[in-house]
Design a protein around this motif. Sequence first.
Motif, mmCIF file in Angstrom:
data_model
loop_
_atom_site.group_PDB
_atom_site.id
_atom_site.type_symbol
_atom_site.label_atom_id
_atom_site.label_comp_id
_atom_site.label_asym_id
_atom_site.label_seq_id
_atom_site.Cartn_x
_atom_site.Cartn_y
_atom_site.Cartn_z
ATOM 1 N N CYS A 152 0.823 -1.292 -0.179
ATOM 2 C CA CYS A 152 -0.080 -0.023 0.122
ATOM 3 C C CYS A 152 0.869 1.391 -0.045
ATOM 4 C CB CYS A 152 -1.045 0.253 1.330
ATOM 5 S SG CYS A 152 -2.054 -1.489 1.167
ATOM 6 N N LEU A 153 1.832 1.272 -0.605
ATOM 7 C CA LEU A 153 2.843 2.344 -0.703
ATOM 8 C C LEU A 153 2.718 3.009 -2.206
ATOM 9 C CD1 LEU A 153 6.302 0.769 0.517
ATOM 10 C CD2 LEU A 153 4.724 2.543 1.832
ATOM 11 N N ASP A 154 2.036 2.303 -3.223
ATOM 12 C CA ASP A 154 1.714 2.595 -4.376
ATOM 13 C C ASP A 154 0.364 1.972 -5.003
ATOM 14 O OD1 ASP A 154 2.009 4.217 -6.797
ATOM 15 O OD2 ASP A 154 3.704 2.818 -7.719
ATOM 16 N N ARG A 155 -0.340 2.845 -5.913
ATOM 17 C CA ARG A 155 -1.619 2.579 -6.448
ATOM 18 C C ARG A 155 -1.381 1.824 -7.818
ATOM 19 N NH1 ARG A 155 -5.670 5.076 -3.211
ATOM 20 N NH2 ARG A 155 -4.879 6.815 -1.914
ATOM 21 N N PRO A 156 -2.019 0.925 -8.019
ATOM 22 C CA PRO A 156 -2.037 0.231 -9.294
ATOM 23 C C PRO A 156 -2.759 1.250 -10.447
ATOM 24 C CG PRO A 156 -3.602 -0.894 -7.992
ATOM 25 C CD PRO A 156 -2.875 0.037 -7.349
ATOM 26 N N THR A 157 -2.457 1.073 -11.470
ATOM 27 C CA THR A 157 -3.257 2.059 -12.520
ATOM 28 C C THR A 157 -4.523 1.557 -12.703
ATOM 29 O OG1 THR A 157 -1.071 2.421 -13.712
ATOM 30 C CG2 THR A 157 -3.075 2.618 -15.046
ATOM 31 N N SER A 158 -4.681 -0.019 -12.677
ATOM 32 C CA SER A 158 -6.176 -0.628 -12.759
ATOM 33 C C SER A 158 -5.858 -2.198 -12.206
ATOM 34 C CB SER A 158 -6.534 -0.864 -14.244
ATOM 35 O OG SER A 158 -5.677 -1.323 -15.140
ATOM 36 N N GLY A 159 -7.204 -2.625 -11.932
ATOM 37 C CA GLY A 159 -7.104 -3.755 -11.345
ATOM 38 C C GLY A 159 -7.744 -3.825 -9.826
ATOM 39 N N SER A 160 -7.904 -5.038 -9.072
ATOM 40 C CA SER A 160 -8.358 -4.568 -7.717
ATOM 41 C C SER A 160 -7.437 -5.555 -6.849
ATOM 42 C CB SER A 160 -9.849 -5.602 -7.664
ATOM 43 O OG SER A 160 -9.466 -6.959 -8.137
ATOM 44 N N TYR A 161 -7.675 -4.997 -5.442
ATOM 45 C CA TYR A 161 -6.687 -5.475 -4.462
ATOM 46 C C TYR A 161 -7.444 -5.498 -3.151
ATOM 47 C CZ TYR A 161 -2.754 -5.540 -1.196
ATOM 48 O OH TYR A 161 -1.818 -5.875 -0.047
ATOM 49 N N GLU A 162 -7.671 -6.860 -2.561
ATOM 50 C CA GLU A 162 -8.299 -7.010 -1.395
ATOM 51 C C GLU A 162 -7.104 -7.533 -0.312
ATOM 52 O OE1 GLU A 162 -11.606 -9.674 -1.433
ATOM 53 O OE2 GLU A 162 -12.570 -8.372 -3.006
ATOM 54 N N LEU A 163 -6.995 -6.794 0.695
ATOM 55 C CA LEU A 163 -6.159 -7.167 2.019
ATOM 56 C C LEU A 163 -7.007 -7.275 3.117
ATOM 57 C CD1 LEU A 163 -3.294 -7.563 2.798
ATOM 58 C CD2 LEU A 163 -3.269 -5.127 3.558
ATOM 59 N N SER A 164 -6.897 -8.719 3.719
ATOM 60 C CA SER A 164 -7.673 -9.107 4.809
ATOM 61 C C SER A 164 -9.076 -8.873 4.649
ATOM 62 C CB SER A 164 -7.361 -8.461 5.874
ATOM 63 O OG SER A 164 -5.824 -8.686 6.274
ATOM 64 N N GLY A 165 -9.496 -9.260 3.453
ATOM 65 C CA GLY A 165 -11.193 -9.095 2.958
ATOM 66 C C GLY A 165 -11.618 -7.421 2.873
ATOM 67 N N GLN A 166 -10.531 -6.586 2.923
ATOM 68 C CA GLN A 166 -11.005 -5.207 2.650
ATOM 69 C C GLN A 166 -10.453 -4.747 1.274
ATOM 70 O OE1 GLN A 166 -8.961 -2.489 5.097
ATOM 71 N NE2 GLN A 166 -10.302 -0.806 4.673
ATOM 72 N N ASN A 167 -11.319 -4.142 0.537
ATOM 73 C CA ASN A 167 -10.812 -3.555 -0.833
ATOM 74 C C ASN A 167 -10.224 -2.136 -0.608
ATOM 75 O OD1 ASN A 167 -10.571 -2.392 -3.285
ATOM 76 N ND2 ASN A 167 -12.651 -2.547 -4.122
ATOM 77 N N VAL A 168 -8.897 -2.119 -0.877
ATOM 78 C CA VAL A 168 -8.079 -0.991 -0.663
ATOM 79 C C VAL A 168 -7.941 -0.034 -1.787
ATOM 80 C CG1 VAL A 168 -6.573 -2.327 1.274
ATOM 81 C CG2 VAL A 168 -5.878 -2.251 -1.230
ATOM 82 N N MET A 169 -8.227 -0.377 -2.820
ATOM 83 C CA MET A 169 -8.404 0.425 -3.980
ATOM 84 C C MET A 169 -8.800 2.000 -3.798
ATOM 85 S SD MET A 169 -6.783 -1.466 -6.237
ATOM 86 C CE MET A 169 -7.064 -0.511 -7.957
ATOM 87 N N GLY A 170 -10.083 1.872 -3.206
ATOM 88 C CA GLY A 170 -10.700 3.480 -2.893
ATOM 89 C C GLY A 170 -10.131 4.185 -1.941
#
Length: 284
Positions: A54-72
């Motif tokens: 969580c030091l950078d954000r992807p251009t696109s795609g989805s990322y869930e960490l421990s059940g939490q969507n961190v993209m937004g």
Amino acid sequence: MILRLEHIYKDYNLGKLKVPALKDVTLEVEKGEYLAVMGPSGSGKSTLMNIIGCLDRPTSGSYELSGQNVMGLTDSQLADVRLRSLGFVFQNFQLLPRMTALDNVALPLVYAGVRKKVRRQKAREALIRVGLEERLTFKPTQLSGGQKQRVAIARAMVNNPDILLADEPTGALDSKSGAQVMELFQSLNDEGVTVIMITHDRNIANHAKRMVEIFDGELIEHNAAVSPEPLLRQDSFFQMEEPDPSGYSGTPDQSKKEDPNDSAGLPDRIGAIKTENGEEASDS
């Protein structure tokens, strides 16, 4: 499932040129896994580590960490995720040179708002866990490279994070210290800690129970890692070195003077805050 990346792309814009760093990366990690991500320089492994951390954000795609969507999440929310869900171990330790081992390990707990008495007890327990009960009051300049990395691992674990994320953890160590650190990672994983290790060294990667490789931003899954060659014949990392009569226990190549003002960006990486006059958070 503790971590899920799906169809992650990361592009960097250099003027009018778009440079792809990650291409359609999908990765799932179960709780308690020991995963190595291996790749050469320029392969995209550091970019992947920054996104996982969580030091950078992807251009696109989805990322869930421990059940939490961190993209937004906002920057502040991502800092809180880093503080509470991720433990970082860096190649160059990232210890604050003017603080003791105990205070370095307690630092994340300061930012988490834990009371002084409790955080010092937790920091002490973390250092004992990595075999440094006799080095609690030592500063980084009084520690060997392997001892510094063990302090860094204790700091990463003091908040009981969901994932221990290690970036080239043996890169600045000699072979004996590197072997001790790898033994420690294995011990932590045996206790149920989820470990994700980034490395360019195949023999280091083979210490993990699962390995993926990254080339030109694309991920390649392997069924299993093979047994690593011994880094060095080693005693247990819990066996402490004999103390130097002078009180200094560093190795010659670690004894050069460190810049006391160089905090190596650590507070930003663990979601720290500073006072209005720019000083570090008080240990009160």
